[in-house]
Scaffold this motif. Sequence first.
Motif, PDB file in Angstrom:
ATOM      1  N   PHE A   1     -32.984  -1.096  -4.845  1.00 34.50           N
ATOM      2  CA  PHE A   1     -31.800  -1.183  -4.883  1.00 34.50           C
ATOM      3  C   PHE A   1     -31.311  -1.354  -6.346  1.00 34.50           C
ATOM      4  CE2 PHE A   1     -33.258  -3.183  -0.874  1.00 34.50           C
ATOM      5  CZ  PHE A   1     -32.782  -2.429  -0.092  1.00 34.50           C
ATOM      6  N   PRO A   2     -31.462  -0.404  -7.267  1.00 32.28           N
ATOM      7  CA  PRO A   2     -31.166  -0.518  -8.672  1.00 32.28           C
ATOM      8  C   PRO A   2     -29.753  -0.992  -8.945  1.00 32.28           C
ATOM      9  CG  PRO A   2     -31.333   1.894  -7.942  1.00 32.28           C
ATOM     10  CD  PRO A   2     -31.952   1.098  -6.778  1.00 32.28           C
ATOM     11  N   ALA A   3     -28.699  -0.612  -8.190  1.00 29.36           N
ATOM     12  CA  ALA A   3     -27.388  -1.153  -8.296  1.00 29.36           C
ATOM     13  C   ALA A   3     -27.256  -2.701  -8.366  1.00 29.36           C
ATOM     14  CB  ALA A   3     -26.463  -0.386  -7.423  1.00 29.36           C
ATOM     15  N   HIS A   4     -28.185  -3.077  -7.521  1.00 28.54           N
ATOM     16  CA  HIS A   4     -27.824  -4.705  -7.345  1.00 28.54           C
ATOM     17  C   HIS A   4     -29.149  -5.358  -7.938  1.00 28.54           C
ATOM     18  CE1 HIS A   4     -25.168  -2.944  -4.404  1.00 28.54           C
ATOM     19  NE2 HIS A   4     -24.540  -4.001  -4.502  1.00 28.54           N
ATOM     20  N   ARG A   5     -29.984  -4.867  -8.716  1.00 28.87           N
ATOM     21  CA  ARG A   5     -31.364  -5.629  -9.203  1.00 28.87           C
ATOM     22  C   ARG A   5     -30.852  -6.653 -10.252  1.00 28.87           C
ATOM     23  NH1 ARG A   5     -33.714  -0.404 -12.589  1.00 28.87           N
ATOM     24  NH2 ARG A   5     -34.666  -0.239 -10.297  1.00 28.87           N
ATOM     25  N   TRP A   6     -29.501  -6.794 -10.851  1.00 29.02           N
ATOM     26  CA  TRP A   6     -29.085  -7.624 -11.821  1.00 29.02           C
ATOM     27  C   TRP A   6     -29.310  -8.921 -10.959  1.00 29.02           C
ATOM     28  CZ3 TRP A   6     -25.372 -11.018 -10.342  1.00 29.02           C
ATOM     29  CH2 TRP A   6     -24.523 -10.629  -9.168  1.00 29.02           C
ATOM     30  N   ILE A   7     -29.569  -9.110  -9.795  1.00 28.62           N
ATOM     31  CA  ILE A   7     -29.378 -10.642  -9.336  1.00 28.62           C
ATOM     32  C   ILE A   7     -30.739 -11.462  -9.652  1.00 28.62           C
ATOM     33  CG2 ILE A   7     -27.992 -10.235  -7.274  1.00 28.62           C
ATOM     34  CD1 ILE A   7     -30.288 -10.728  -5.703  1.00 28.62           C
ATOM     35  N   TYR A   8     -31.865 -10.400 -10.169  1.00 29.09           N
ATOM     36  CA  TYR A   8     -32.970 -11.059 -10.543  1.00 29.09           C
ATOM     37  C   TYR A   8     -32.770 -11.585 -11.804  1.00 29.09           C
ATOM     38  CZ  TYR A   8     -35.025  -9.466  -6.194  1.00 29.09           C
ATOM     39  OH  TYR A   8     -35.352  -9.030  -4.861  1.00 29.09           O
ATOM     40  N   ASP A   9     -31.586 -11.664 -12.710  1.00 31.43           N
ATOM     41  CA  ASP A   9     -31.431 -12.131 -13.805  1.00 31.43           C
ATOM     42  C   ASP A   9     -30.833 -13.538 -13.707  1.00 31.43           C
ATOM     43  OD1 ASP A   9     -30.285 -12.883 -16.347  1.00 31.43           O
ATOM     44  OD2 ASP A   9     -29.784 -11.062 -17.003  1.00 31.43           O
ATOM     45  N   LYS A  10     -31.699 -14.610 -13.821  1.00 32.82           N
ATOM     46  CA  LYS A  10     -31.152 -15.813 -13.265  1.00 32.82           C
ATOM     47  C   LYS A  10     -30.094 -16.462 -14.246  1.00 32.82           C
ATOM     48  CE  LYS A  10     -35.851 -16.813 -12.524  1.00 32.82           C
ATOM     49  NZ  LYS A  10     -36.797 -17.582 -12.180  1.00 32.82           N
ATOM     50  N   LEU A  11     -30.158 -16.053 -15.473  1.00 33.58           N
ATOM     51  CA  LEU A  11     -29.002 -16.559 -16.309  1.00 33.58           C
ATOM     52  C   LEU A  11     -27.907 -15.862 -15.821  1.00 33.58           C
ATOM     53  CD1 LEU A  11     -28.147 -17.828 -18.857  1.00 33.58           C
ATOM     54  CD2 LEU A  11     -28.812 -15.871 -20.100  1.00 33.58           C
ATOM     55  N   LYS A  12     -27.762 -14.619 -15.469  1.00 40.87           N
ATOM     56  CA  LYS A  12     -26.666 -14.027 -15.191  1.00 40.87           C
ATOM     57  C   LYS A  12     -26.099 -14.493 -13.842  1.00 40.87           C
ATOM     58  CE  LYS A  12     -26.096  -9.534 -15.569  1.00 40.87           C
ATOM     59  NZ  LYS A  12     -24.868  -9.465 -16.536  1.00 40.87           N
ATOM     60  N   VAL A  13     -27.025 -14.923 -12.891  1.00 38.02           N
ATOM     61  CA  VAL A  13     -26.644 -15.658 -11.523  1.00 38.02           C
ATOM     62  C   VAL A  13     -25.968 -17.054 -11.980  1.00 38.02           C
ATOM     63  CG1 VAL A  13     -27.510 -16.755  -9.631  1.00 38.02           C
ATOM     64  CG2 VAL A  13     -28.229 -14.315 -10.020  1.00 38.02           C
ATOM     65  N   ALA A  14     -26.418 -17.733 -12.996  1.00 35.36           N
ATOM     66  CA  ALA A  14     -26.031 -19.100 -13.358  1.00 35.36           C
ATOM     67  C   ALA A  14     -24.543 -18.866 -13.764  1.00 35.36           C
ATOM     68  CB  ALA A  14     -26.794 -19.761 -14.325  1.00 35.36           C
TER      69      ALA A  14
ATOM     70  N   THR B   1     -22.457 -16.361 -13.114  1.00 34.12           N
ATOM     71  CA  THR B   1     -21.448 -16.006 -12.083  1.00 34.12           C
ATOM     72  C   THR B   1     -20.718 -17.263 -11.370  1.00 34.12           C
ATOM     73  OG1 THR B   1     -23.144 -15.913 -10.345  1.00 34.12           O
ATOM     74  CG2 THR B   1     -22.610 -13.841 -11.466  1.00 34.12           C
ATOM     75  N   GLN B   2     -21.667 -18.685 -11.424  1.00 34.40           N
ATOM     76  CA  GLN B   2     -21.007 -19.920 -10.976  1.00 34.40           C
ATOM     77  C   GLN B   2     -20.560 -20.702 -11.789  1.00 34.40           C
ATOM     78  OE1 GLN B   2     -24.191 -21.059  -7.924  1.00 34.40           O
ATOM     79  NE2 GLN B   2     -25.501 -19.879  -9.146  1.00 34.40           N
ATOM     80  N   GLY B   3     -20.472 -20.193 -13.363  1.00 34.15           N
ATOM     81  CA  GLY B   3     -19.675 -20.995 -14.140  1.00 34.15           C
ATOM     82  C   GLY B   3     -20.684 -22.209 -14.774  1.00 34.15           C
ATOM     83  N   LEU B   4     -21.960 -21.872 -14.555  1.00 36.56           N
ATOM     84  CA  LEU B   4     -22.955 -23.080 -15.091  1.00 36.56           C
ATOM     85  C   LEU B   4     -22.964 -22.794 -16.750  1.00 36.56           C
ATOM     86  CD1 LEU B   4     -25.458 -22.954 -12.288  1.00 36.56           C
ATOM     87  CD2 LEU B   4     -23.498 -24.562 -12.432  1.00 36.56           C
ATOM     88  N   ALA B   5     -23.107 -24.102 -17.125  1.00 38.02           N
ATOM     89  CA  ALA B   5     -23.616 -24.228 -18.702  1.00 38.02           C
ATOM     90  C   ALA B   5     -25.099 -23.433 -18.361  1.00 38.02           C
ATOM     91  CB  ALA B   5     -23.672 -25.473 -19.296  1.00 38.02           C
ATOM     92  N   ALA B   6     -25.235 -22.353 -19.123  1.00 33.74           N
ATOM     93  CA  ALA B   6     -26.787 -22.020 -19.408  1.00 33.74           C
ATOM     94  C   ALA B   6     -26.977 -20.857 -20.559  1.00 33.74           C
ATOM     95  CB  ALA B   6     -27.022 -21.205 -17.854  1.00 33.74           C
ATOM     96  N   ALA B   7     -28.286 -20.802 -21.156  1.00 27.60           N
ATOM     97  CA  ALA B   7     -28.284 -20.043 -22.249  1.00 27.60           C
ATOM     98  C   ALA B   7     -29.738 -19.803 -22.410  1.00 27.60           C
ATOM     99  CB  ALA B   7     -27.603 -20.554 -23.469  1.00 27.60           C
ATOM    100  N   PRO B   8     -30.143 -18.734 -23.248  1.00 21.30           N
ATOM    101  CA  PRO B   8     -31.474 -18.419 -23.407  1.00 21.30           C
ATOM    102  C   PRO B   8     -32.069 -19.272 -24.193  1.00 21.30           C
ATOM    103  CG  PRO B   8     -30.206 -16.446 -23.900  1.00 21.30           C
ATOM    104  CD  PRO B   8     -29.312 -17.522 -23.511  1.00 21.30           C
ATOM    105  N   HIS B   9     -33.416 -19.595 -24.433  1.00 20.27           N
ATOM    106  CA  HIS B   9     -34.184 -20.321 -25.277  1.00 20.27           C
ATOM    107  C   HIS B   9     -33.628 -19.911 -26.634  1.00 20.27           C
ATOM    108  CE1 HIS B   9     -37.682 -22.782 -23.174  1.00 20.27           C
ATOM    109  NE2 HIS B   9     -36.553 -22.760 -22.267  1.00 20.27           N
ATOM    110  N   GLY B  10     -33.351 -20.946 -27.438  1.00 21.92           N
ATOM    111  CA  GLY B  10     -32.892 -20.539 -29.032  1.00 21.92           C
ATOM    112  C   GLY B  10     -31.615 -21.034 -29.173  1.00 21.92           C
TER     113      GLY B  10
END
Length: 307
Positions: free
Chosen positions: A36-49, A51-60
């Motif tokens: 499912f290449p069109a929907h594999r983005w959901i395995y990016d947990k930063l992106k999922v956060a 989409t819910q308006g959560l404060a989130a960012a990479p380390h750094g």
Amino acid sequence: MPVLERDPWRLQYFEHVPCPDHVGIPTDDPDCWQLFPAHRWIYDKLKVAETQGLAAAPHGVMPASFPVFSKPVTNLKGMGLGSRVIRSAAEMEIHYQPGHMWMPLLGGDHVSTDCAVENGRIVWLRHATGTTWDDGTFRYWTVHAEAFPDLAARLAGWVSGHMAGYTGMMNFETIGGVIIEAHLRFADQWCDLYGAGWVEALVRLYAAGRWDFADANRRDGFSMPLFARHGGAYRHPPAALQAKVRAMPEVRSLQITFHEHKPPQDHAMPPGGFRLAVINAASLAAARAARRSLAEAWEPKLILSQD
């Protein structure tokens, strides 16, 4: 064979269900990524956060406040490996790790939800919760008949807003109603507790793009592991004992969840114990009775008692 199943002890749920040759139904995230290449983005947990308006960012990127929860952005094998609570800026510096992210430290019920999705719309779902034990182990999981209407509505809104064009199964891990992980698959450990005809409905979903499952008589189910101490050289129980356990009242299935000719240290197991088996049953009492019977296959000193 309708389902792409990597764990041989779960083939029992699918191997007798007819399925068109061209249909592949994943149970493992690396297969989902490929299919499912069109929907594999959901395995990016930063992106999922996000989409819910959560404060989130990479380390750094330093959080504005603490504590936060740190975890890998993407990890298709052992999704939460390396996760931890970080309570200060000093800890954030010490535990900096490329490829990890932080998000709020959530509270509330931790729920696993399987969903059937037709063209970006949830058409069926079922919730499960785990009763935790020690060091990453669970005493058992409850597959609830209850609808959890608030959580169901929240997931339905998220799917309709972000999964246009997707048809298939999804699994969500939520804490307090917030999505922490999403998968393009279902939880194959307890799918037999969803009721007769569920696997046939699963095949229709992937083969014909429609969900058709009679679910009016759902009831609670229970999935109970048997753990032993790490370090043993374990062998499968005798076939006669396995047959006896499977025939016990209200037992739905027995999974022997390790490879006896594979070194124990090469199995992915929690720190708290080596999982020998999982018993699915229609009642807690039945699951416990079956587990006690199965445990007779090994020395008592090796078994970790959970009763």
